[in-house]
Design a protein around this motif. Structure first.
Motif, PDB file in Angstrom:
ATOM      1  N   ARG A  23     -28.008   8.319 -26.702  1.00 37.57           N
ATOM      2  CA  ARG A  23     -26.913   7.600 -27.156  1.00 37.57           C
ATOM      3  C   ARG A  23     -26.151   8.238 -28.270  1.00 37.57           C
ATOM      4  N   LEU A  24     -26.853   8.717 -29.095  1.00 34.26           N
ATOM      5  CA  LEU A  24     -26.106   9.342 -30.252  1.00 34.26           C
ATOM      6  C   LEU A  24     -25.454  10.758 -29.745  1.00 34.26           C
ATOM      7  N   GLY A  25     -26.034  11.435 -28.767  1.00 35.15           N
ATOM      8  CA  GLY A  25     -25.107  12.426 -28.045  1.00 35.15           C
ATOM      9  C   GLY A  25     -24.104  12.207 -27.502  1.00 35.15           C
ATOM     10  N   ARG A  26     -24.179  11.134 -26.622  1.00 32.59           N
ATOM     11  CA  ARG A  26     -22.869  10.664 -26.204  1.00 32.59           C
ATOM     12  C   ARG A  26     -21.746  10.410 -27.034  1.00 32.59           C
ATOM     13  N   HIS A  27     -22.054   9.588 -28.070  1.00 33.02           N
ATOM     14  CA  HIS A  27     -21.058   8.828 -28.868  1.00 33.02           C
ATOM     15  C   HIS A  27     -20.702  10.131 -29.938  1.00 33.02           C
TER      16      HIS A  27
ATOM     17  N   GLY B 196     -21.276  13.405 -29.793  1.00 33.99           N
ATOM     18  CA  GLY B 196     -21.486  14.992 -29.206  1.00 33.99           C
ATOM     19  C   GLY B 196     -22.891  15.658 -29.603  1.00 33.99           C
ATOM     20  N   THR B 197     -23.199  16.367 -28.920  1.00 37.96           N
ATOM     21  CA  THR B 197     -24.616  16.794 -29.215  1.00 37.96           C
ATOM     22  C   THR B 197     -24.675  17.605 -30.495  1.00 37.96           C
ATOM     23  N   GLY B 198     -23.575  18.357 -30.779  1.00 35.44           N
ATOM     24  CA  GLY B 198     -23.794  19.023 -31.823  1.00 35.44           C
ATOM     25  C   GLY B 198     -23.472  18.324 -33.238  1.00 35.44           C
TER      26      GLY B 198
ATOM     27  N   GLU C  16     -16.860  16.563 -12.025  1.00 43.65           N
ATOM     28  CA  GLU C  16     -18.136  15.682 -12.700  1.00 43.65           C
ATOM     29  C   GLU C  16     -18.747  16.898 -13.562  1.00 43.65           C
ATOM     30  N   PRO C  17     -18.364  16.722 -14.916  1.00 47.71           N
ATOM     31  CA  PRO C  17     -18.991  17.873 -15.863  1.00 47.71           C
ATOM     32  C   PRO C  17     -20.380  17.461 -16.083  1.00 47.71           C
ATOM     33  N   THR C  18     -20.981  18.552 -16.611  1.00 50.47           N
ATOM     34  CA  THR C  18     -22.310  18.548 -16.722  1.00 50.47           C
ATOM     35  C   THR C  18     -22.544  17.518 -17.674  1.00 50.47           C
ATOM     36  N   ARG C  19     -21.878  17.310 -18.810  1.00 51.37           N
ATOM     37  CA  ARG C  19     -22.194  16.291 -19.971  1.00 51.37           C
ATOM     38  C   ARG C  19     -20.834  16.036 -20.623  1.00 51.37           C
ATOM     39  N   LYS C  20     -21.033  14.599 -20.834  1.00 49.73           N
ATOM     40  CA  LYS C  20     -19.735  14.002 -21.245  1.00 49.73           C
ATOM     41  C   LYS C  20     -19.991  14.165 -22.741  1.00 49.73           C
ATOM     42  N   SER C  21     -18.868  14.623 -23.538  1.00 55.31           N
ATOM     43  CA  SER C  21     -19.165  14.671 -25.181  1.00 55.31           C
ATOM     44  C   SER C  21     -18.233  14.216 -25.839  1.00 55.31           C
ATOM     45  N   ALA C  22     -18.294  13.843 -27.063  1.00 54.20           N
ATOM     46  CA  ALA C  22     -17.137  13.549 -27.994  1.00 54.20           C
ATOM     47  C   ALA C  22     -16.555  14.602 -28.605  1.00 54.20           C
ATOM     48  N   PRO C  23     -15.409  14.397 -29.014  1.00 54.02           N
ATOM     49  CA  PRO C  23     -14.512  15.479 -29.652  1.00 54.02           C
ATOM     50  C   PRO C  23     -15.398  16.082 -30.863  1.00 54.02           C
ATOM     51  N   ASP C  24     -15.144  17.413 -31.028  1.00 61.02           N
ATOM     52  CA  ASP C  24     -15.766  18.149 -31.990  1.00 61.02           C
ATOM     53  C   ASP C  24     -15.519  17.478 -33.416  1.00 61.02           C
ATOM     54  N   ARG C  25     -16.920  17.192 -34.061  1.00 61.23           N
ATOM     55  CA  ARG C  25     -16.671  16.678 -35.590  1.00 61.23           C
ATOM     56  C   ARG C  25     -17.256  17.303 -36.402  1.00 61.23           C
ATOM     57  N   SER C  26     -17.792  18.698 -35.939  1.00 65.94           N
ATOM     58  CA  SER C  26     -18.724  19.333 -37.027  1.00 65.94           C
ATOM     59  C   SER C  26     -17.761  20.294 -37.641  1.00 65.94           C
TER      60      SER C  26
END
Length: 427
Positions: free
Chosen positions: A278-282, A284-286, A417-427
């Motif tokens: 859930r953290l990764g989806r909302h 982004g993994t980074g 169908e992307p491999t993983r849905k991600s949030a915009p870069d916030r890092s």
């Protein structure tokens, strides 16, 4: 699980059961070993020797071990490693029964257990993406379940059981861990076979090992993923080395209470593993990885300043949550982006960096506690963790992560169908 989600294969259930059983035994030993050492000495540096010994195999053989795993059958490597560790534990069991335990013997056993762990963990890490066909979503779900079970057993159920079993005799917790290794080996032998790694013609073992290490150091995402646990292990081992002494002398915690303190960390780890996806989806993994690293540093700072066992338990729970989420997100990302023929070497190189740092942390903790105060290693660890968070945040930012996933995606993958849905870069 929604109806359109892929199911994990049946073989994963057996792998999960094997690692769950083994993790329970590891949790028993994790709590019992420092307490057994405390029955033999009160010297912080001697305790540091036992703690550091288990990490030394990664320093000495980490990259070469990964190269061997990339040559060997990964399933066979796992069950042979577990069987060997079960037989090894017979030595301290007999020594305890004969009252022959010593710090050098405990350190030697810890070293050999660590060597077995090197081969098992590397082979398991390389086996999982083959079993799941390198599907990022399946890898994340599988790692979440594996991490959750490992945390529950090695941190939640194991430590209190280890403390309780120790009351029955010093050999009892070690015998329980040996039984867990045997059960794990039997289950691993029933796992489905996966394609054996194709040998790289003409390359020596050393050259193959260097190729794996070079792949990590030239890829910023992989390097960032490797540096986080490397610096983290300096900090965590500095804490772990003195934690039993800190809990006893400063917080007034007895043997059973120490097991409960470790359980608090495991409880947080369960929560972290459960919410990692859930953290990764909302976020982004980074960004999620940066947030969990910061949480770990602040939690250790809170532990150092804890005035009582309740605050200490809360701090360890927060730290465990950060670690639990990290240990789902980071391995899943690595397994999704690394080619199959390099997986063993990349995994072992990353783990080696982390484990090589651990002896430094163990001795640093022992030295700071001896030269200054029992809380000093905890404050130093918090500073290291927060510094590492700032330094590595840009290396594993969301944009870099998404670029790495796109580059690793199969050519036939549909762009819709992307491999993983991600949030915009916030890092």
């Amino acid at each position: 699980m929604t109806s359109n989600e892929k199911k994990l294969p049946a073989g994963f259930g057996r792998l999960w059961t094997a690692q769950t059983v083994s993790s329970l035994g590891d949790g028993v030993t994790h709590a019992a070993l420092p307490l057994i050492a405390l029955t033999l000495t009160r010297d912080p540096m001697a305790l540091a020797v036992v703690t550091a010994a288990g990490t030394l195999p990664w320093l000495l053989f980490g990259v070469l071990g990964g190269a061997l795993v990339d040559r060997w059958d990964r399933r066979r490597t796992m069950w042979v490693a577990d069987t060997s560790r079960a037989l090894l534990l017979a030595i301290p069991v007999v020594a305890a029964a004969l009252d022959l335990l010593s710090i050098p013997l405990l350190a030697a056993v810890a070293f050999l257990l660590g060597l077995g762990g090197l081969f098992f963990d590397t082979a398991a890490t390389a086996y999982l993406p083959d079993l799941l066909h390198r599907d990022p979503a399946l890898l994340e779900r599988a790692n979440s379940r594996l991490r959750g079970a490992q945390t529950a057993m090695s941190g939640f159920a194991g430590p209190p059981a280890g403390s309780a079993l120790l009351a029955l005799g010093r050999a009892v917790p070690l015998l329980a861990d040996a039984v867990s290794f045997l059960l794990s080996a039997l289950l691993v032998r029933t796992l489905p076979a996966t394609p054996r790694p194709v040998p790289e013609a003409g390359d020596s073992l050393l050259r193959q090992a260097r190729a794996g290490a070079s792949y990590v150091f030239t890829n910023k995402v992989l390097l960032g993923l490797a540096l986080r646990p490397a610096v983290g292990n300096v900090a965590f081992l500095a804490v772990e080395t003195v934690l039993a002494l800190f809990a006893h002398d400063r917080l007034g915690i007895d043997t059973y209470g120490f097991g409960l303190l470790l359980t608090a960390e495991a409880t947080g780890g369960l929560l972290g593993a459960a919410i990692a996806s859930r953290l990764g989806r909302h976020l982004g993994t980074g960004t999620a990885l940066t947030c969990t690293a910061a949480a770990e540093g602040l939690a250790i700072l809170g532990l150092a300043a804890a005035p009582n066992p309740y605050v200490a338990g809360l701090a360890l729970a927060v730290c465990g949550a950060g670690m639990g989420a990290t240990m789902v997100l980071a391995p899943s990302l690595r397994q999704a982006i690394v080619p199959a023929h390099l997986m063993g070497r990349v995994a072992s190189t990353s783990r080696m960096l982390a484990m090589c740092a651990a002896p430094v942390g163990a001795f640093l903790g022992g030295w700071l506690a001896t030269a200054y105060d029992i809380r000093t290693p905890l404050y130093a660890a918090a500073g290291l963790l927060l510094t590492m968070t700032a330094v590595t945040a840009s290396m594993t930012g969301n944009r870099r992560v998404e670029a790495a996933l796109r580059a690793a995606a199969p050519p036939h993958a549909s762009p819709e169908e992307p491999t993983r849905k991600s949030a915009p870069d916030r890092s």
